[in-house]
Structure formats: C-alpha cells, structure tokens
Design an enzyme around this catalytic site. Structure first.
Site, mmCIF file in Angstrom:
data_model
loop_
_atom_site.group_PDB
_atom_site.id
_atom_site.type_symbol
_atom_site.label_atom_id
_atom_site.label_comp_id
_atom_site.label_asym_id
_atom_site.label_seq_id
_atom_site.Cartn_x
_atom_site.Cartn_y
_atom_site.Cartn_z
ATOM 1 N N ASP A 38 1.155 4.028 -20.437
ATOM 2 C CA ASP A 38 -0.224 4.441 -20.138
ATOM 3 C C ASP A 38 -0.182 5.520 -19.061
ATOM 4 O O ASP A 38 -0.824 5.424 -18.014
ATOM 5 C CB ASP A 38 -1.042 3.231 -19.670
ATOM 6 C CG ASP A 38 -2.540 3.522 -19.593
ATOM 7 O OD1 ASP A 38 -2.964 4.603 -20.041
ATOM 8 O OD2 ASP A 38 -3.285 2.662 -19.071
ATOM 9 N N TRP A 64 0.841 -1.189 0.000
ATOM 10 C CA TRP A 64 0.000 0.000 0.000
ATOM 11 C C TRP A 64 0.884 1.250 0.000
ATOM 12 O O TRP A 64 1.840 1.335 0.770
ATOM 13 C CB TRP A 64 -0.916 0.020 1.213
ATOM 14 C CG TRP A 64 -1.774 1.250 1.276
ATOM 15 C CD1 TRP A 64 -1.527 2.390 1.973
ATOM 16 C CD2 TRP A 64 -2.986 1.461 0.560
ATOM 17 N NE1 TRP A 64 -2.513 3.308 1.760
ATOM 18 C CE2 TRP A 64 -3.437 2.770 0.889
ATOM 19 C CE3 TRP A 64 -3.758 0.682 -0.313
ATOM 20 C CZ2 TRP A 64 -4.615 3.303 0.380
ATOM 21 C CZ3 TRP A 64 -4.924 1.213 -0.823
ATOM 22 C CH2 TRP A 64 -5.348 2.508 -0.480
#
Length: 289
Positions: free
Chosen positions: A198, A96
C-alpha cells in the site's frame, strides 16, 4: 477520547519503561479510518492509533505483523511498543518518528531501500495469513503465478463487493472477465518478493537521517511492480526516486502500460470504501484492456 482507555495505554507504556509518567495527548491527522494521537511525557514520544473492535476484529494484530514482516526483510519501521484490545477498543502504540521535508538525498535512499526490500524472494505469491487494505480484508492465499494470485485474491473479491453494492454493472463484470484472460500475457514473470502492498505518499515518513520509515503496510509476497504502480496512483514520488530504483533494479519495458492494471485493485478498494467518485477511473482502465 476515552479516558479509561487512555489510562490503560499509559499504564502499559509505563510498565515497559518502569516509570510513572503522565502523558499529554495531542490529536493528529492519520487517515480516514482510525483516531490517531501523539502522546508525550518528558523525552518520550509515541504514536497511538485507536479504533473500535467492530472495524478490525483482531485489533491491529495484522498491522503489527506487517511491520514485523517489513523489519525482518530489512526495512526501517517504527518500533512496536504495545498492541491490544481494551473494552471494545483496539489500539496500537508505536515509537514516534519525527519527519523532515523530502530531500533529493532522501528520495535516493528511499529508492535503494525499496529495491532492497524487493530483493527478498519467496517461492509462492501470498502470505500465511490475511490482512487488510484500508479496512477491507485482503486475502493472501498462496499461488504459484502472479496473475492467478492477483485475480483470485485481489480483483475478484473487490469486483464482487462492488457489484453487490450496485457500484458495478453486468457490463463491467464481463469486461473484468475478459481482462482476467489477458493478464498472463501482460505481466512479466518474476519471482515473488516482499512488498509493502500500500505504498503511497501517506504510508512512509521521511526521517531526519534522510531514510524512509515504512508505515501502514498491507504486506505479502507479490510482484514488485505493485509497489511502484501504487506509488504513482495519487501523484507519484520524486523523479529521482524512480530513476535510482530503475538503475538498481531495472523494470521490464512497458511498465507505464501495466501500472493501470495493478492500480485497479486500490481503485476498487477506494470505490468500495468511499463510493462512486472512483467509478470512472475503474471503468476507464478496465475498458482499455
């Protein structure tokens, strides 16, 4: 949430930690394709991405490989905790990363990080495996020059798909064919370099140390202007980002003219995935050239 799958993922994490933690699952926003969660126990926090194997038959293998590709080339990425397939479901577990508001210092660092990524060169354009842009297959067959790579691996497959869906007509196909003959004169000659592939505002995290963490890659060895063009497609980054990047790694003149050509690819992807709301942008760009 599939409770059996959740238990499997928790067991995998606990086996790596040599613990028996019970995780709390929290649904978070993570795009239109996958289900995404933050899971937490004690001081341990992870990001989990889940989908059905019918969407990505290899699971999140290509995404994990893309993160490793970026890390190998000096970029900061989340740590891969686990990736696999379980009873028709696919999952990816990452460390995380807390996020902060993007400061001026962050944008300066991000520009340096991207310029450094683009300094990683290769001999050919492409990659030794296919991956994905969104949920569509992205071919990476090697080519010696970028226009050929871009036409054969990027534009033609998406144009063909859009035509098969009646999203493009014969007129647009002929315009694309005309564009293909001109690309070599538009695009600057540069050596292939590592690209994210991307790079829009949803695919990086501003970490507390004011550094960018790269996520959701569609990597290959391409033309560096691809990343910069994509970054401008949905609103753009801070002006400071572009200023610093160009100071470190100057662009050839007329990039603002070329960026629309590069962005035909992600716009065609969006056309094929999400429908006709992207058609006008595609038609406007291809008719210009």
């Amino acid at each position: 949430m599939n409770l059996e799958l959740a238990k499997h993922i928790e067991n995998e994490i606990n086996n790596k930690l040599h613990r028996k933690l019970v995780f709390k699952w929290q649904t978070i926003g993570g795009g239109s394709i996958n289900s995404t969660y933050k899971i937490s126990a004690e001081s341990f926090n992870y990001f989990v991405k889940i989908n059905n194997i019918s969407v990505f038959e290899n699971g999140f293998k290509e995404e994990a490989l893309g993160l490793k590709f970026l890390k190998t080339h000096g970029a900061i990425t989340p740590k891969i905790i686990s990736e696999g397939i379980f009873k028709g479901n696919i999952y990816l577990v990452l460390s995380w990363i807390d996020s902060i508001f993007e400061t001026n210092k962050f944008w300066q660092n991000f520009a340096i990080q991207l310029a450094n990524l683009h300094q990683n060169k290769s001999e050919k354009f492409g990659l030794n495996y296919s991956n994905f842009m969104g949920q569509l297959v992205q071919k990476n067959t090697f080519f010696n020059d970028f226009p050929a790579f871009f036409i054969e691996n990027r534009l033609k497959p998406q144009v063909k798909l859009a035509f098969s869906k009646d999203l493009l007509q014969i007129k647009e196909l002929k315009q694309f064919e005309s564009l293909y003959t001109q690309l070599d004169s538009f695009i600057p000659k540069e050596k292939p370099c590592a690209v994210h592939g991307d790079l829009w505002s949803g695919n990086f995290i501003a970490a507390p140390n004011n550094k960018a963490v790269f996520i959701d890659p569609a990597v290959y060895y391409g033309h560096r202007e691809i990343d910069l063009a994509m970054s401008l497609l949905f609103g753009g980054f801070s002006e400071e980002f572009y200023k610093i990047y160009k100071e470190i790694y100057p662009l050839e003149k007329d990039f603002n003219f070329r960026k629309d050509i590069y962005n035909l690819y992600p716009l065609l992807i969006h056309l094929n995935l999400f429908g006709k709301s992207y058609l006008r942008s595609v038609k406007t760009i291809v008719s210009q050239f």
